[in-house]
Each structure stands twice: as C-alpha cells, then as structure tokens.
Design an enzyme around this catalytic site. Structure first.
Site, PDB file in Angstrom:
ATOM      1  N   ASP A  11      -6.825  19.041  57.723  1.00 53.08           N
ATOM      2  CA  ASP A  11      -5.752  18.596  58.085  1.00 53.08           C
ATOM      3  C   ASP A  11      -5.608  18.805  59.634  1.00 53.08           C
ATOM      4  O   ASP A  11      -5.640  20.010  60.107  1.00 53.08           O
ATOM      5  CB  ASP A  11      -4.175  19.398  57.750  1.00 53.08           C
ATOM      6  CG  ASP A  11      -4.271  18.814  56.006  1.00 53.08           C
ATOM      7  OD1 ASP A  11      -4.794  17.797  55.776  1.00 53.08           O
ATOM      8  OD2 ASP A  11      -3.911  19.748  55.154  1.00 53.08           O
ATOM      9  N   ASP A 130       0.688  10.997  47.130  1.00 53.31           N
ATOM     10  CA  ASP A 130       1.320  12.193  47.364  1.00 53.31           C
ATOM     11  C   ASP A 130       2.430  12.387  46.456  1.00 53.31           C
ATOM     12  O   ASP A 130       3.379  11.462  46.268  1.00 53.31           O
ATOM     13  CB  ASP A 130       1.965  12.840  48.475  1.00 53.31           C
ATOM     14  CG  ASP A 130       0.955  12.864  49.736  1.00 53.31           C
ATOM     15  OD1 ASP A 130      -0.201  12.994  49.352  1.00 53.31           O
ATOM     16  OD2 ASP A 130       1.386  12.707  50.865  1.00 53.31           O
TER      17      ASP A 130
END
Length: 254
Positions: A11, A130
């Site tokens: 990330d 997600d």
C-alpha cells in the site's frame, strides 16, 4: 493443476509503503521499490501496488514508483487506487504495470471495465472489491478506501464485473484487513463459486497456515499477503512451504 499464487501487496502513500488495520491506523513500513525487489527474491509470484491516497499528485507518484519498479522486476506488477477512465489504465500499463485494478471508479461507472477490457484485454483488468459483512447475512461493497457503503451485494457485483469484462477479482474483506485472524473463507468461497475468473483473496492473513487454508477451503486462485511479511512474522518461502505441505500446487520459492 495450475499453481496457486502468493501475491505481495504494498500500500503506497506519497512514495512510501504503509500498513494499517481495517484500512485505518496507517504506519510507514518502507520503500516500495526496494521492498518489491526483496519480495521477488523471496519468491513472490506477483506484486500489487495500491495507491491509498489516490489524489492526482499521488497518482503521478505511484506511476513513477511503478516505472522504477518495472525496470527491476521480472514478476507481474499490478497497480491500482484512483484509477478512473480507461486512459488511466493505459497510463499505468505504459508505466510498466502488467495489470491495473479498478474499484470506486467501476462502481461509479461500470462501463470503465468494459472499455478498458476492450482496449487492453481482460487479462489487464482487475476488479478490486472491498466487502464488509452485513448484519443480516451476505456482504456489502464499500468504496473510497472502505469508507462509503454502496448498497451492492459483493457476490452479485463480482459476477457483474466479470460479465463487464474483468479478467480477475481482487477480493478484500474489510472486516479481516490487518486483523491477522485469517481470511474470510465464506466470502471467498461465495465469490469463487460465482465467477469463472481467478480470485485473489485478501484481508486477514496471520500465519502461513491461513494462506494455505484460503487456497484449499476458500478455493482462491491466489492469496494476497502484506503485514505478516512486512513485520517479519513469516516469509514468502515459509508460506509456500506450508501451502505445498497441504498438497496445493505452488511455484517453488527462490
């Protein structure tokens, strides 16, 4: 039998790798280019860069990181976060990415999947989903870094993404993200059963055994791993050894 993949996720925020829990409480864990090279040497099958800030400026930062990484990396590289029109996917691919993931933009305008698939091929388009468990059962799709509910059912949305042209699903359990409590096997299995393209399970890896379990019981084609590697809890080699011990085909680690 096709070998299952171990995918390492980095990330990226402002040119640095960050890690958190449930998409929150982020901390700096290193340089993305150096970490990508390290994980390739360890035996990772793929690297994923996700731009977690996704502003225009950070998008340019991530593309620069992708360019520098692609010059050194031999395994596939996927980048995502802040990708909107098909032109963004084109820029990412020209920067050295092999695949590009789309999430919020696809929910806002599903045609971006079809347009991108037609221009660059389904193999380049990853639908990133997600999902968070609903109180009454099932899972809801969230966007904008897990902050905004969409009302979409995660399994139905995964099916639609594939119909629109996505060549792969990156499925993250928000509930399990960073928890190290194991992947959401029920969510993973539901999506794997519903679609005919590869599914990467994400969110919850705490041990090498968790990875083996989501590949075996969840049916995932690949498992995404981050924090337990970044913190030195385990290694790519140890994960692959555990997966292989379970009788699951996996490429040998370096």
């Amino acid at each position: 039998m096709l070998a299952r993949r171990i995918v390492v996720c980095l990330d990226v925020d402002n040119g640095r790798v960050m890690k958190g829990t449930g998409f929150r409480s982020l901390r700096d864990v290193g340089d993305p280019v150096a970490m990508a090279e390290w994980y390739e040497r360890e035996g990772a099958d793929e690297i994923v860069f996700l731009d977690i800030s996704a502003s225009v400026e950070e998008r340019e930062t991530l593309l620069g990181v992708a360019r520098r990484t692609a010059e050194r990396l031999f395994i596939p590289l996927t980048i995502g976060g802040g990708v909107r029109p098909a032109d963004d996917i084109g820029r990412a691919l020209r920067s050295g990415a092999d695949k590009v993931s789309v999430n919020s933009a696809a929910v806002a305008r599903p045609a971006v999947i079809t347009e991108s698939s037609a221009r660059f091929g389904a193999q380049c388009v990853v639908a990133s989903i997600d999902a968070k468990a609903r109180d009454g059962g099932g899972w809801e799709v969230f966007v904008r870094g897990g902050r905004q509910a969409t009302g979409l059912d995660a399994v139905e949305w995964a099916t639609r993404c594939v119909a629109l042209g996505a060549g792969e699903i990156l499925l993250t359990s928000i509930d399990r993200d960073g928890s190290r409590a194991g992947y959401d096997l029920e969510l993973t299995a539901a999506v794997v059963t519903a679609v005919h393209v590869p599914v990467i399970a994400s969110g919850g890896a705490g041990t090498a055994s968790d990875v083996a379990t989501v590949l075996r019981r969840g049916g995932a084609d690949a498992a995404l791993v981050a924090g337990i590697l970044h913190d030195g809890v385990t290694t790519v080699g140890a994960i692959k050894a555990r997966v292989a011990a379970d009788g699951i085909a996996v490429r040998s680690a370096a």
